[in-house]
Design a protein around this motif. Sequence first.
Motif, PDB file in Angstrom:
ATOM      1  N   ARG A 115       0.834  -1.206   0.000  1.00 56.51           N
ATOM      2  CA  ARG A 115       0.000   0.000   0.000  1.00 56.51           C
ATOM      3  C   ARG A 115       0.867   1.253   0.000  1.00 56.51           C
ATOM      4  O   ARG A 115       0.535   2.255  -0.649  1.00 56.51           O
ATOM      5  CB  ARG A 115      -0.909  -0.039   1.225  1.00 56.51           C
ATOM      6  N   PHE A 116       1.995   1.222   0.713  1.00 58.93           N
ATOM      7  CA  PHE A 116       2.897   2.373   0.798  1.00 58.93           C
ATOM      8  C   PHE A 116       4.048   2.274  -0.199  1.00 58.93           C
ATOM      9  O   PHE A 116       5.000   3.057  -0.114  1.00 58.93           O
ATOM     10  CB  PHE A 116       3.435   2.507   2.225  1.00 58.93           C
ATOM     11  N   THR A 117       3.958   1.302  -1.121  1.00 63.39           N
ATOM     12  CA  THR A 117       4.961   1.092  -2.187  1.00 63.39           C
ATOM     13  C   THR A 117       6.381   1.017  -1.624  1.00 63.39           C
ATOM     14  O   THR A 117       7.308   1.658  -2.144  1.00 63.39           O
ATOM     15  CB  THR A 117       4.869   2.175  -3.276  1.00 63.39           C
ATOM     16  N   LEU A 118       6.558   0.242  -0.570  1.00 65.22           N
ATOM     17  CA  LEU A 118       7.873   0.076   0.053  1.00 65.22           C
ATOM     18  C   LEU A 118       8.551  -1.167  -0.511  1.00 65.22           C
ATOM     19  O   LEU A 118       7.949  -2.240  -0.568  1.00 65.22           O
ATOM     20  CB  LEU A 118       7.726  -0.030   1.575  1.00 65.22           C
ATOM     21  N   PRO A 119       9.818  -1.066  -0.937  1.00 66.52           N
ATOM     22  CA  PRO A 119      10.505  -2.193  -1.583  1.00 66.52           C
ATOM     23  C   PRO A 119      10.879  -3.273  -0.575  1.00 66.52           C
ATOM     24  O   PRO A 119      11.454  -2.996   0.477  1.00 66.52           O
ATOM     25  CB  PRO A 119      11.760  -1.536  -2.179  1.00 66.52           C
ATOM     26  N   LEU A 120      10.590  -4.523  -0.904  1.00 74.21           N
ATOM     27  CA  LEU A 120      10.811  -5.631   0.028  1.00 74.21           C
ATOM     28  C   LEU A 120      12.240  -6.145   0.017  1.00 74.21           C
ATOM     29  O   LEU A 120      12.685  -6.742   1.009  1.00 74.21           O
ATOM     30  CB  LEU A 120       9.853  -6.783  -0.310  1.00 74.21           C
ATOM     31  N   ASN A 121      12.974  -5.912  -1.070  1.00 71.88           N
ATOM     32  CA  ASN A 121      14.306  -6.508  -1.210  1.00 71.88           C
ATOM     33  C   ASN A 121      15.440  -5.491  -1.162  1.00 71.88           C
ATOM     34  O   ASN A 121      16.589  -5.825  -1.437  1.00 71.88           O
ATOM     35  CB  ASN A 121      14.386  -7.310  -2.515  1.00 71.88           C
ATOM     36  N   GLN A 122      15.141  -4.264  -0.822  1.00 70.15           N
ATOM     37  CA  GLN A 122      16.156  -3.214  -0.710  1.00 70.15           C
ATOM     38  C   GLN A 122      16.618  -3.122   0.740  1.00 70.15           C
ATOM     39  O   GLN A 122      15.814  -3.219   1.669  1.00 70.15           O
ATOM     40  CB  GLN A 122      15.576  -1.878  -1.163  1.00 70.15           C
ATOM     41  N   GLN A 123      17.926  -2.934   0.963  1.00 71.45           N
ATOM     42  CA  GLN A 123      18.428  -2.805   2.328  1.00 71.45           C
ATOM     43  C   GLN A 123      17.830  -1.573   2.999  1.00 71.45           C
ATOM     44  O   GLN A 123      17.731  -0.500   2.399  1.00 71.45           O
ATOM     45  CB  GLN A 123      19.958  -2.717   2.337  1.00 71.45           C
ATOM     46  N   ILE A 124      17.450  -1.742   4.244  1.00 73.54           N
ATOM     47  CA  ILE A 124      16.761  -0.668   4.964  1.00 73.54           C
ATOM     48  C   ILE A 124      17.659   0.558   5.123  1.00 73.54           C
ATOM     49  O   ILE A 124      17.165   1.690   5.180  1.00 73.54           O
ATOM     50  CB  ILE A 124      16.256  -1.198   6.322  1.00 73.54           C
ATOM     51  N   GLN A 125      18.972   0.372   5.160  1.00 74.45           N
ATOM     52  CA  GLN A 125      19.874   1.517   5.295  1.00 74.45           C
ATOM     53  C   GLN A 125      19.809   2.452   4.090  1.00 74.45           C
ATOM     54  O   GLN A 125      20.270   3.592   4.161  1.00 74.45           O
ATOM     55  CB  GLN A 125      21.300   1.036   5.517  1.00 74.45           C
ATOM     56  N   GLU A 126      19.223   2.007   3.001  1.00 71.40           N
ATOM     57  CA  GLU A 126      19.081   2.829   1.813  1.00 71.40           C
ATOM     58  C   GLU A 126      17.751   3.575   1.775  1.00 71.40           C
ATOM     59  O   GLU A 126      17.504   4.360   0.859  1.00 71.40           O
ATOM     60  CB  GLU A 126      19.214   1.956   0.560  1.00 71.40           C
ATOM     61  N   PHE A 127      16.903   3.364   2.791  1.00 69.69           N
ATOM     62  CA  PHE A 127      15.587   4.005   2.808  1.00 69.69           C
ATOM     63  C   PHE A 127      15.707   5.477   3.191  1.00 69.69           C
ATOM     64  O   PHE A 127      16.586   5.873   3.949  1.00 69.69           O
ATOM     65  CB  PHE A 127      14.671   3.314   3.804  1.00 69.69           C
ATOM     66  N   SER A 128      14.779   6.272   2.707  1.00 72.69           N
ATOM     67  CA  SER A 128      14.688   7.666   3.123  1.00 72.69           C
ATOM     68  C   SER A 128      14.071   7.739   4.514  1.00 72.69           C
ATOM     69  O   SER A 128      13.522   6.758   5.033  1.00 72.69           O
ATOM     70  CB  SER A 128      13.816   8.453   2.146  1.00 72.69           C
ATOM     71  N   ALA A 129      14.129   8.926   5.126  1.00 70.38           N
ATOM     72  CA  ALA A 129      13.541   9.115   6.449  1.00 70.38           C
ATOM     73  C   ALA A 129      12.039   8.834   6.423  1.00 70.38           C
ATOM     74  O   ALA A 129      11.483   8.232   7.352  1.00 70.38           O
ATOM     75  CB  ALA A 129      13.803  10.529   6.951  1.00 70.38           C
ATOM     76  N   GLY A 130      11.381   9.261   5.352  1.00 70.41           N
ATOM     77  CA  GLY A 130       9.950   9.016   5.236  1.00 70.41           C
ATOM     78  C   GLY A 130       9.625   7.538   5.107  1.00 70.41           C
ATOM     79  O   GLY A 130       8.675   7.040   5.721  1.00 70.41           O
ATOM     80  N   MET A 131      10.415   6.811   4.315  1.00 70.16           N
ATOM     81  CA  MET A 131      10.196   5.368   4.164  1.00 70.16           C
ATOM     82  C   MET A 131      10.406   4.650   5.493  1.00 70.16           C
ATOM     83  O   MET A 131       9.649   3.732   5.846  1.00 70.16           O
ATOM     84  CB  MET A 131      11.141   4.816   3.091  1.00 70.16           C
ATOM     85  N   LEU A 132      11.426   5.066   6.246  1.00 70.62           N
ATOM     86  CA  LEU A 132      11.665   4.458   7.563  1.00 70.62           C
ATOM     87  C   LEU A 132      10.495   4.687   8.494  1.00 70.62           C
ATOM     88  O   LEU A 132      10.080   3.777   9.233  1.00 70.62           O
ATOM     89  CB  LEU A 132      12.942   5.032   8.184  1.00 70.62           C
ATOM     90  N   ALA A 133       9.943   5.908   8.488  1.00 70.82           N
ATOM     91  CA  ALA A 133       8.813   6.212   9.358  1.00 70.82           C
ATOM     92  C   ALA A 133       7.620   5.322   9.023  1.00 70.82           C
ATOM     93  O   ALA A 133       6.939   4.806   9.926  1.00 70.82           O
ATOM     94  CB  ALA A 133       8.440   7.683   9.226  1.00 70.82           C
ATOM     95  N   GLU A 134       7.354   5.128   7.744  1.00 73.53           N
ATOM     96  CA  GLU A 134       6.242   4.264   7.338  1.00 73.53           C
ATOM     97  C   GLU A 134       6.485   2.822   7.759  1.00 73.53           C
ATOM     98  O   GLU A 134       5.577   2.157   8.287  1.00 73.53           O
ATOM     99  CB  GLU A 134       6.058   4.356   5.822  1.00 73.53           C
ATOM    100  N   CYS A 135       7.716   2.338   7.552  1.00 70.41           N
ATOM    101  CA  CYS A 135       8.046   0.956   7.926  1.00 70.41           C
ATOM    102  C   CYS A 135       7.893   0.726   9.421  1.00 70.41           C
ATOM    103  O   CYS A 135       7.340  -0.297   9.859  1.00 70.41           O
ATOM    104  CB  CYS A 135       9.485   0.625   7.517  1.00 70.41           C
ATOM    105  N   LYS A 136       8.378   1.665  10.223  1.00 69.41           N
ATOM    106  CA  LYS A 136       8.314   1.491  11.676  1.00 69.41           C
ATOM    107  C   LYS A 136       6.876   1.378  12.156  1.00 69.41           C
ATOM    108  O   LYS A 136       6.556   0.534  13.007  1.00 69.41           O
ATOM    109  CB  LYS A 136       9.023   2.657  12.374  1.00 69.41           C
ATOM    110  N   PRO A 153       5.671   9.271  14.971  1.00 73.18           N
ATOM    111  CA  PRO A 153       5.483   8.335  13.852  1.00 73.18           C
ATOM    112  C   PRO A 153       5.429   8.987  12.480  1.00 73.18           C
ATOM    113  O   PRO A 153       5.640   8.304  11.472  1.00 73.18           O
ATOM    114  CB  PRO A 153       4.139   7.675  14.191  1.00 73.18           C
ATOM    115  N   THR A 154       5.137  10.297  12.390  1.00 75.46           N
ATOM    116  CA  THR A 154       5.034  10.942  11.078  1.00 75.46           C
ATOM    117  C   THR A 154       6.244  11.820  10.768  1.00 75.46           C
ATOM    118  O   THR A 154       6.215  12.586   9.799  1.00 75.46           O
ATOM    119  CB  THR A 154       3.754  11.798  10.994  1.00 75.46           C
ATOM    120  N   ALA A 155       7.303  11.717  11.558  1.00 72.12           N
ATOM    121  CA  ALA A 155       8.503  12.520  11.304  1.00 72.12           C
ATOM    122  C   ALA A 155       9.095  12.154   9.944  1.00 72.12           C
ATOM    123  O   ALA A 155       9.256  10.982   9.608  1.00 72.12           O
ATOM    124  CB  ALA A 155       9.531  12.288  12.406  1.00 72.12           C
ATOM    125  N   GLY A 156       9.403  13.184   9.161  1.00 72.45           N
ATOM    126  CA  GLY A 156      10.035  12.964   7.868  1.00 72.45           C
ATOM    127  C   GLY A 156       9.082  12.677   6.725  1.00 72.45           C
ATOM    128  O   GLY A 156       9.523  12.460   5.599  1.00 72.45           O
TER     129      GLY A 156
END
Length: 292
Positions: A115-136, A153-156
């Motif tokens: 739903r949030f179009t987050l990549p399943l096979n990309q290393q988390i260290q490559e995520f943006s701050a916004g992607m990290l917030a959604e994942c958490k 929870p909505t930072a970034g």
Amino acid sequence: MKIALDHVTKHYPDFDLDVTMEVPDDTITALIGTNGSGKTTTFRLMLGLARPAGGEGIILGDPIRRVWVNAKSRTGVTFGDSTFVPTFTLNDEIAERKRFYTTFDEQWCRAQLQRFTLPLNQQIQEFSAGMLAECKTIMAMAHHPEPLILDEPTAGLDVIARNEVLDLLREYMEIPGRSMLISSHVATDLENLCDDLYLIDRGRIRMHETIDALHDEYAVLTLTDDQMSAADPRYILVKQRTAGGWKAITDERGFYEENLPGVGICGASIDEIITLMSADPRTTTMQERTMQ
């Protein structure tokens, strides 16, 4: 009652905390305050990650001095700093959480990540701050916890992603018996999401109020010296000297509208309440206010 603290204290060389608060069932509660006011320390005490110096508290029936695995596994948590292994992918994170949480819902989790179009096979260290917030937030919810404790929870996030995360949190609360405690520096998020709020300042709870009362009964007063002298002080929560007179917050807007004609009155936002009630005590006069 999912979470309750009764004069829980913690002492550091330059900071003392003493907090009494509750997070009832079927309620979204905000904990607001400036950086360094004690929000994260309060969260850590609730979760048994810090040991209190005094007072009593419970989370899901466990005393916070010794939170057992049962309560920890039924609680969802996010903190401001990432708790992911940087080299993990989201597929790795799912596999790890399935081992820890017996109630982990992989199908729901993958649906939300898609739903949030987050990549399943990309290393988390490559995520943006916004992607990290959604994942958490998604990972904190994926085992269907009973209380959900969210630190920023909505930072970034941009405005669209932030609204999507807030919608996800509202969906979480559709199941009866759940509760949520949230901190955020985005006041509009709290005003549109929460049922009540606690304001913490310098390690003390200074105010507890419902969001409805905040909208209906609170106001910022702008007064001259003469108007301040004539104002009934019983309903002024905090006042501060300004260049042109005084600025004050009241929880009896109607009283001053009727009894102090000519005074400047406007609605009190969460940002204004934090600003005034967390101001330098040498320049302000303040009384604490809790719901009756």
